[in-house]
Design a protein around this motif. Sequence first.
Motif, PDB file in Angstrom:
ATOM      1  N   ASP A  32       0.846  -1.184   0.000  1.00  0.00           N
ATOM      2  CA  ASP A  32       0.000   0.000   0.000  1.00  0.00           C
ATOM      3  C   ASP A  32       0.884   1.238   0.000  1.00  0.00           C
ATOM      4  O   ASP A  32       2.020   1.195   0.481  1.00  0.00           O
ATOM      5  CB  ASP A  32      -0.911   0.017   1.228  1.00  0.00           C
ATOM      6  CG  ASP A  32      -1.810  -1.210   1.292  1.00  0.00           C
ATOM      7  OD1 ASP A  32      -2.323  -1.637   0.244  1.00  0.00           O
ATOM      8  OD2 ASP A  32      -2.002  -1.744   2.398  1.00  0.00           O
ATOM      9  N   ALA A  33       0.374   2.334  -0.527  1.00  0.00           N
ATOM     10  CA  ALA A  33       1.111   3.596  -0.559  1.00  0.00           C
ATOM     11  C   ALA A  33       0.319   4.662   0.173  1.00  0.00           C
ATOM     12  O   ALA A  33      -0.888   4.816  -0.052  1.00  0.00           O
ATOM     13  CB  ALA A  33       1.355   4.035  -2.003  1.00  0.00           C
ATOM     14  N   CYS A  34       1.002   5.395   1.057  1.00  0.00           N
ATOM     15  CA  CYS A  34       0.374   6.499   1.777  1.00  0.00           C
ATOM     16  C   CYS A  34       0.909   7.816   1.224  1.00  0.00           C
ATOM     17  O   CYS A  34       2.120   8.006   1.125  1.00  0.00           O
ATOM     18  CB  CYS A  34       0.644   6.408   3.271  1.00  0.00           C
ATOM     19  SG  CYS A  34      -0.195   7.724   4.189  1.00  0.00           S
ATOM     20  N   THR A 111      -3.394  -0.541  -2.914  1.00  0.00           N
ATOM     21  CA  THR A 111      -4.183   0.560  -2.345  1.00  0.00           C
ATOM     22  C   THR A 111      -3.330   1.796  -2.129  1.00  0.00           C
ATOM     23  O   THR A 111      -2.187   1.691  -1.670  1.00  0.00           O
ATOM     24  CB  THR A 111      -4.803   0.132  -0.990  1.00  0.00           C
ATOM     25  OG1 THR A 111      -5.563  -1.063  -1.190  1.00  0.00           O
ATOM     26  CG2 THR A 111      -5.699   1.217  -0.426  1.00  0.00           C
ATOM     27  N   GLU A 112      -3.887   2.952  -2.443  1.00  0.00           N
ATOM     28  CA  GLU A 112      -3.274   4.240  -2.156  1.00  0.00           C
ATOM     29  C   GLU A 112      -4.181   4.959  -1.161  1.00  0.00           C
ATOM     30  O   GLU A 112      -5.385   5.093  -1.406  1.00  0.00           O
ATOM     31  CB  GLU A 112      -3.137   5.084  -3.422  1.00  0.00           C
ATOM     32  CG  GLU A 112      -2.224   4.467  -4.461  1.00  0.00           C
ATOM     33  CD  GLU A 112      -2.137   5.328  -5.699  1.00  0.00           C
ATOM     34  OE1 GLU A 112      -1.685   6.485  -5.592  1.00  0.00           O
ATOM     35  OE2 GLU A 112      -2.537   4.842  -6.780  1.00  0.00           O
ATOM     36  N   ILE A 113      -3.593   5.373  -0.034  1.00  0.00           N
ATOM     37  CA  ILE A 113      -4.398   6.059   0.981  1.00  0.00           C
ATOM     38  C   ILE A 113      -3.993   7.532   1.076  1.00  0.00           C
ATOM     39  O   ILE A 113      -2.909   7.912   0.679  1.00  0.00           O
ATOM     40  CB  ILE A 113      -4.313   5.356   2.356  1.00  0.00           C
ATOM     41  CG1 ILE A 113      -2.893   5.373   2.909  1.00  0.00           C
ATOM     42  CG2 ILE A 113      -4.860   3.927   2.256  1.00  0.00           C
ATOM     43  CD1 ILE A 113      -2.794   4.841   4.346  1.00  0.00           C
ATOM     44  N   PHE A 114      -4.918   8.315   1.626  1.00  0.00           N
ATOM     45  CA  PHE A 114      -4.773   9.773   1.697  1.00  0.00           C
ATOM     46  C   PHE A 114      -4.548  10.331   0.288  1.00  0.00           C
ATOM     47  O   PHE A 114      -3.738  11.217   0.075  1.00  0.00           O
ATOM     48  CB  PHE A 114      -3.668  10.188   2.672  1.00  0.00           C
ATOM     49  CG  PHE A 114      -4.043   9.948   4.107  1.00  0.00           C
ATOM     50  CD1 PHE A 114      -4.716  10.921   4.834  1.00  0.00           C
ATOM     51  CD2 PHE A 114      -3.745   8.741   4.722  1.00  0.00           C
ATOM     52  CE1 PHE A 114      -5.086  10.688   6.161  1.00  0.00           C
ATOM     53  CE2 PHE A 114      -4.105   8.498   6.040  1.00  0.00           C
ATOM     54  CZ  PHE A 114      -4.775   9.475   6.759  1.00  0.00           C
ATOM     55  N   ILE A 115      -5.312   9.790  -0.659  1.00  0.00           N
ATOM     56  CA  ILE A 115      -5.168  10.194  -2.057  1.00  0.00           C
ATOM     57  C   ILE A 115      -5.478  11.679  -2.233  1.00  0.00           C
ATOM     58  O   ILE A 115      -4.941  12.328  -3.143  1.00  0.00           O
ATOM     59  CB  ILE A 115      -6.040   9.298  -2.978  1.00  0.00           C
ATOM     60  CG1 ILE A 115      -5.644   9.441  -4.442  1.00  0.00           C
ATOM     61  CG2 ILE A 115      -7.521   9.579  -2.772  1.00  0.00           C
ATOM     62  CD1 ILE A 115      -4.286   8.884  -4.768  1.00  0.00           C
ATOM     63  N   ASP A 127      -4.119   0.335 -12.126  1.00  0.00           N
ATOM     64  CA  ASP A 127      -5.287   0.650 -11.312  1.00  0.00           C
ATOM     65  C   ASP A 127      -5.033   0.261  -9.866  1.00  0.00           C
ATOM     66  O   ASP A 127      -4.526  -0.829  -9.590  1.00  0.00           O
ATOM     67  CB  ASP A 127      -6.521  -0.101 -11.820  1.00  0.00           C
ATOM     68  CG  ASP A 127      -6.989   0.392 -13.173  1.00  0.00           C
ATOM     69  OD1 ASP A 127      -6.851   1.606 -13.436  1.00  0.00           O
ATOM     70  OD2 ASP A 127      -7.498  -0.428 -13.959  1.00  0.00           O
ATOM     71  N   THR A 128      -5.374   1.152  -8.964  1.00  0.00           N
ATOM     72  CA  THR A 128      -5.277   0.886  -7.531  1.00  0.00           C
ATOM     73  C   THR A 128      -6.556   1.353  -6.865  1.00  0.00           C
ATOM     74  O   THR A 128      -7.253   2.224  -7.390  1.00  0.00           O
ATOM     75  CB  THR A 128      -4.095   1.640  -6.890  1.00  0.00           C
ATOM     76  OG1 THR A 128      -4.274   3.045  -7.105  1.00  0.00           O
ATOM     77  CG2 THR A 128      -2.754   1.181  -7.443  1.00  0.00           C
ATOM     78  N   LYS A 129      -6.844   0.776  -5.716  1.00  0.00           N
ATOM     79  CA  LYS A 129      -7.932   1.282  -4.888  1.00  0.00           C
ATOM     80  C   LYS A 129      -7.422   2.584  -4.273  1.00  0.00           C
ATOM     81  O   LYS A 129      -6.289   2.627  -3.772  1.00  0.00           O
ATOM     82  CB  LYS A 129      -8.272   0.273  -3.793  1.00  0.00           C
ATOM     83  CG  LYS A 129      -9.346   0.745  -2.847  1.00  0.00           C
ATOM     84  CD  LYS A 129      -9.624  -0.295  -1.775  1.00  0.00           C
ATOM     85  CE  LYS A 129     -10.653   0.224  -0.799  1.00  0.00           C
ATOM     86  NZ  LYS A 129     -10.912  -0.759   0.264  1.00  0.00           N
ATOM     87  N   LYS A 130      -8.237   3.614  -4.284  1.00  0.00           N
ATOM     88  CA  LYS A 130      -7.832   4.918  -3.760  1.00  0.00           C
ATOM     89  C   LYS A 130      -8.782   5.329  -2.643  1.00  0.00           C
ATOM     90  O   LYS A 130      -9.994   5.296  -2.822  1.00  0.00           O
ATOM     91  CB  LYS A 130      -7.807   5.951  -4.874  1.00  0.00           C
ATOM     92  CG  LYS A 130      -6.714   5.658  -5.902  1.00  0.00           C
ATOM     93  CD  LYS A 130      -6.791   6.598  -7.083  1.00  0.00           C
ATOM     94  CE  LYS A 130      -5.652   6.378  -8.053  1.00  0.00           C
ATOM     95  NZ  LYS A 130      -5.530   5.059  -8.597  1.00  0.00           N
ATOM     96  N   VAL A 136      -9.982   6.621   5.192  1.00  0.00           N
ATOM     97  CA  VAL A 136      -9.009   5.867   5.977  1.00  0.00           C
ATOM     98  C   VAL A 136      -9.331   5.980   7.465  1.00  0.00           C
ATOM     99  O   VAL A 136      -9.360   4.979   8.183  1.00  0.00           O
ATOM    100  CB  VAL A 136      -7.559   6.369   5.701  1.00  0.00           C
ATOM    101  CG1 VAL A 136      -6.574   5.748   6.672  1.00  0.00           C
ATOM    102  CG2 VAL A 136      -7.167   6.081   4.270  1.00  0.00           C
ATOM    103  N   MET A 137      -9.587   7.196   7.924  1.00  0.00           N
ATOM    104  CA  MET A 137      -9.883   7.391   9.350  1.00  0.00           C
ATOM    105  C   MET A 137     -11.162   6.657   9.740  1.00  0.00           C
ATOM    106  O   MET A 137     -11.224   6.054  10.821  1.00  0.00           O
ATOM    107  CB  MET A 137      -9.989   8.889   9.670  1.00  0.00           C
ATOM    108  CG  MET A 137      -8.684   9.644   9.441  1.00  0.00           C
ATOM    109  SD  MET A 137      -7.238   8.915  10.242  1.00  0.00           S
ATOM    110  CE  MET A 137      -7.584   9.307  11.932  1.00  0.00           C
TER     111      MET A 137
END
Length: 143
Positions: A32-34, A111-115, A127-130, A136-137
């Motif tokens: 995952d990437a933040c 997954t990419e979070i805090f997109i 393609d990634t889930k964003k 996230v919170m």
Amino acid sequence: MADDATAAGPRQGGCACGAVRFSVDVTGTEMDACHCGRCRKWSGGPFMAVEVQNLSVAPEAPLGVWDSSEWGERLFCRECGSSLGFRMKDGPMVVLSAFVFDTPLTQPLVTEIFIDDKPDTYAFAGDTKKMTGAEVMAAFGGE
């Protein structure tokens, strides 16, 4: 002790200077990437990580712990400054940088979070889930 990219069992890794070495079980099947501002400043870019368990670091290793928020801490080498990982203070989650392992991992970026915090200057292929910061919170029971 297994340490190839597909083997089960403990994996080995460490910081850039080698002062912090660890053994850990990689439990995450994805990377995952933040993109949050704190992760980008701390790691010098998006923080790409995998979930782990049973992190073992020698007691004398110069492992630094930064109290980075009310719920999390960041792990780093006090000698060379390498960003190593993030853990929840209440213990349910530990993630390590996907690139601190001796043998490269093969987990795909999923997954990419805090997109919503990601600058426009970079993007990942495929393609990634964003997820936004609010999503996230909410997923972690935050506000």
